[in-house]
Design a protein around this motif. Structure first.
Motif, PDB file in Angstrom:
ATOM      1  N   PRO A   1       0.794  -1.233   0.000  1.00 43.31           N
ATOM      2  CA  PRO A   1       0.000   0.000   0.000  1.00 43.31           C
ATOM      3  C   PRO A   1       0.827   1.285   0.000  1.00 43.31           C
ATOM      4  N   ASP A   2       1.976   1.280   0.651  1.00 48.46           N
ATOM      5  CA  ASP A   2       2.788   2.504   0.666  1.00 48.46           C
ATOM      6  C   ASP A   2       3.330   2.836  -0.716  1.00 48.46           C
ATOM      7  N   GLU A   3       3.747   1.824  -1.467  1.00 47.00           N
ATOM      8  CA  GLU A   3       4.241   2.047  -2.832  1.00 47.00           C
ATOM      9  C   GLU A   3       3.114   2.523  -3.747  1.00 47.00           C
ATOM     10  N   VAL A   4       1.961   1.909  -3.623  1.00 46.25           N
ATOM     11  CA  VAL A   4       0.807   2.308  -4.436  1.00 46.25           C
ATOM     12  C   VAL A   4       0.393   3.731  -4.078  1.00 46.25           C
ATOM     13  N   TYR A   5       0.416   4.049  -2.804  1.00 44.05           N
ATOM     14  CA  TYR A   5       0.081   5.405  -2.351  1.00 44.05           C
ATOM     15  C   TYR A   5       0.996   6.433  -3.029  1.00 44.05           C
ATOM     16  N   LYS A   6       2.296   6.153  -3.075  1.00 50.12           N
ATOM     17  CA  LYS A   6       3.250   7.085  -3.703  1.00 50.12           C
ATOM     18  C   LYS A   6       2.927   7.292  -5.179  1.00 50.12           C
ATOM     19  N   LYS A   7       2.585   6.211  -5.884  1.00 52.24           N
ATOM     20  CA  LYS A   7       2.221   6.327  -7.300  1.00 52.24           C
ATOM     21  C   LYS A   7       0.958   7.163  -7.470  1.00 52.24           C
ATOM     22  N   LEU A   8      -0.010   6.955  -6.573  1.00 54.37           N
ATOM     23  CA  LEU A   8      -1.261   7.705  -6.666  1.00 54.37           C
ATOM     24  C   LEU A   8      -1.048   9.182  -6.356  1.00 54.37           C
ATOM     25  N   VAL A   9      -0.183   9.498  -5.404  1.00 50.89           N
ATOM     26  CA  VAL A   9       0.103  10.902  -5.065  1.00 50.89           C
ATOM     27  C   VAL A   9       0.681  11.626  -6.279  1.00 50.89           C
ATOM     28  N   GLU A  10       1.502  10.929  -7.057  1.00 48.40           N
ATOM     29  CA  GLU A  10       2.047  11.534  -8.276  1.00 48.40           C
ATOM     30  C   GLU A  10       0.937  11.925  -9.234  1.00 48.40           C
ATOM     31  N   LYS A  11      -0.201  11.268  -9.149  1.00 54.41           N
ATOM     32  CA  LYS A  11      -1.364  11.575  -9.993  1.00 54.41           C
ATOM     33  C   LYS A  11      -2.353  12.503  -9.281  1.00 54.41           C
ATOM     34  N   LYS A  12      -1.920  13.039  -8.140  1.00 57.18           N
ATOM     35  CA  LYS A  12      -2.740  13.951  -7.329  1.00 57.18           C
ATOM     36  C   LYS A  12      -3.954  13.242  -6.714  1.00 57.18           C
ATOM     37  N   ILE A  13      -3.785  11.947  -6.410  1.00 60.99           N
ATOM     38  CA  ILE A  13      -4.834  11.156  -5.776  1.00 60.99           C
ATOM     39  C   ILE A  13      -4.334  10.761  -4.402  1.00 60.99           C
ATOM     40  N   HIS A  14      -5.109  11.072  -3.389  1.00 58.32           N
ATOM     41  CA  HIS A  14      -4.711  10.785  -2.010  1.00 58.32           C
ATOM     42  C   HIS A  14      -5.715   9.833  -1.374  1.00 58.32           C
ATOM     43  N   ILE A  15      -5.254   8.617  -1.113  1.00 54.75           N
ATOM     44  CA  ILE A  15      -6.045   7.641  -0.379  1.00 54.75           C
ATOM     45  C   ILE A  15      -5.205   7.185   0.811  1.00 54.75           C
ATOM     46  N   ILE A  16      -5.769   6.387   1.677  1.00 54.90           N
ATOM     47  CA  ILE A  16      -5.120   6.066   2.945  1.00 54.90           C
ATOM     48  C   ILE A  16      -4.500   4.669   2.890  1.00 54.90           C
ATOM     49  N   PRO A  17      -3.141   4.572   2.962  1.00 49.60           N
ATOM     50  CA  PRO A  17      -2.527   3.250   3.081  1.00 49.60           C
ATOM     51  C   PRO A  17      -2.532   2.823   4.541  1.00 49.60           C
ATOM     52  N   MET A  18      -2.983   1.600   4.804  1.00 48.16           N
ATOM     53  CA  MET A  18      -3.043   1.106   6.186  1.00 48.16           C
ATOM     54  C   MET A  18      -2.699  -0.378   6.197  1.00 48.16           C
ATOM     55  N   GLY A  19      -1.614  -0.741   6.858  1.00 51.52           N
ATOM     56  CA  GLY A  19      -1.265  -2.149   6.960  1.00 51.52           C
ATOM     57  C   GLY A  19      -1.153  -2.793   5.597  1.00 51.52           C
ATOM     58  N   ASN A  20      -2.078  -3.698   5.281  1.00 52.43           N
ATOM     59  CA  ASN A  20      -2.073  -4.359   3.980  1.00 52.43           C
ATOM     60  C   ASN A  20      -3.321  -4.022   3.157  1.00 52.43           C
ATOM     61  N   VAL A  21      -3.829  -2.805   3.345  1.00 51.70           N
ATOM     62  CA  VAL A  21      -4.996  -2.346   2.587  1.00 51.70           C
ATOM     63  C   VAL A  21      -4.840  -0.868   2.206  1.00 51.70           C
ATOM     64  N   LEU A  22      -5.680  -0.471   1.268  1.00 52.30           N
ATOM     65  CA  LEU A  22      -5.871   0.945   0.934  1.00 52.30           C
ATOM     66  C   LEU A  22      -7.317   1.276   1.294  1.00 52.30           C
ATOM     67  N   ARG A  23      -7.527   2.460   1.850  1.00 51.46           N
ATOM     68  CA  ARG A  23      -8.899   2.881   2.177  1.00 51.46           C
ATOM     69  C   ARG A  23      -9.240   4.112   1.358  1.00 51.46           C
ATOM     70  N   VAL A  24     -10.351   4.035   0.672  1.00 54.34           N
ATOM     71  CA  VAL A  24     -10.828   5.134  -0.159  1.00 54.34           C
ATOM     72  C   VAL A  24     -12.003   5.780   0.554  1.00 54.34           C
ATOM     73  N   THR A  25     -11.906   7.073   0.771  1.00 60.74           N
ATOM     74  CA  THR A  25     -12.975   7.814   1.436  1.00 60.74           C
ATOM     75  C   THR A  25     -14.017   8.203   0.390  1.00 60.74           C
ATOM     76  N   ILE A  26     -14.967   7.322   0.158  1.00 58.85           N
ATOM     77  CA  ILE A  26     -15.952   7.591  -0.893  1.00 58.85           C
ATOM     78  C   ILE A  26     -16.909   8.715  -0.528  1.00 58.85           C
ATOM     79  N   SER A  27     -16.988   9.024   0.752  1.00 59.05           N
ATOM     80  CA  SER A  27     -17.881  10.110   1.161  1.00 59.05           C
ATOM     81  C   SER A  27     -17.321  11.479   0.785  1.00 59.05           C
ATOM     82  N   ALA A  28     -16.056  11.529   0.383  1.00 62.19           N
ATOM     83  CA  ALA A  28     -15.411  12.815   0.089  1.00 62.19           C
ATOM     84  C   ALA A  28     -15.127  13.018  -1.397  1.00 62.19           C
ATOM     85  N   ILE A  29     -15.640  12.109  -2.249  1.00 56.11           N
ATOM     86  CA  ILE A  29     -15.384  12.256  -3.686  1.00 56.11           C
ATOM     87  C   ILE A  29     -16.698  12.223  -4.454  1.00 56.11           C
ATOM     88  N   THR A  30     -16.641  12.743  -5.680  1.00 55.11           N
ATOM     89  CA  THR A  30     -17.844  12.832  -6.508  1.00 55.11           C
ATOM     90  C   THR A  30     -18.132  11.491  -7.181  1.00 55.11           C
TER      91      THR A  30
END
Length: 75
Positions: free
Chosen positions: A30-59
């Motif tokens: 998740p940390d590596e994927v998070y870094k790739k997503l940040v380069e695309k201006k996408i911020h999600i939450i890496p936690m342990g062995n998962v990614l969490r997407v805050t769907i309540s905050a996106i269109t």
């Protein structure tokens, strides 16, 4: 529903979701994927062995394209 439907279409695995603010995606690096997503201006939450997407905050349109981008960054 849009995020889950698009996840199925692109083969992005998600953990069971009934309701709430987050969708959880199993991820081996998740940390590596998070870094790739940040380069695309996408911020999600890496936690342990998962990614969490805050769907309540996106269109709905963001929910439509985000699964594909996440999947691509995981490969």
């Amino acid at each position: 529903n849009t995020f889950l439907e698009e996840s199925k279409k692109c083969g992005l695995e998600t953990l069971p979701f009934q309701c709430g603010f987050f969708i959880t995606i199993p991820c081996k690096n998740p940390d590596e994927v998070y870094k790739k997503l940040v380069e695309k201006k996408i911020h999600i939450i890496p936690m342990g062995n998962v990614l969490r997407v805050t769907i309540s905050a996106i269109t709905i349109s963001e929910c439509a394209y985000l699964p594909k981008v996440i999947k691509e960054c995981m490969e």
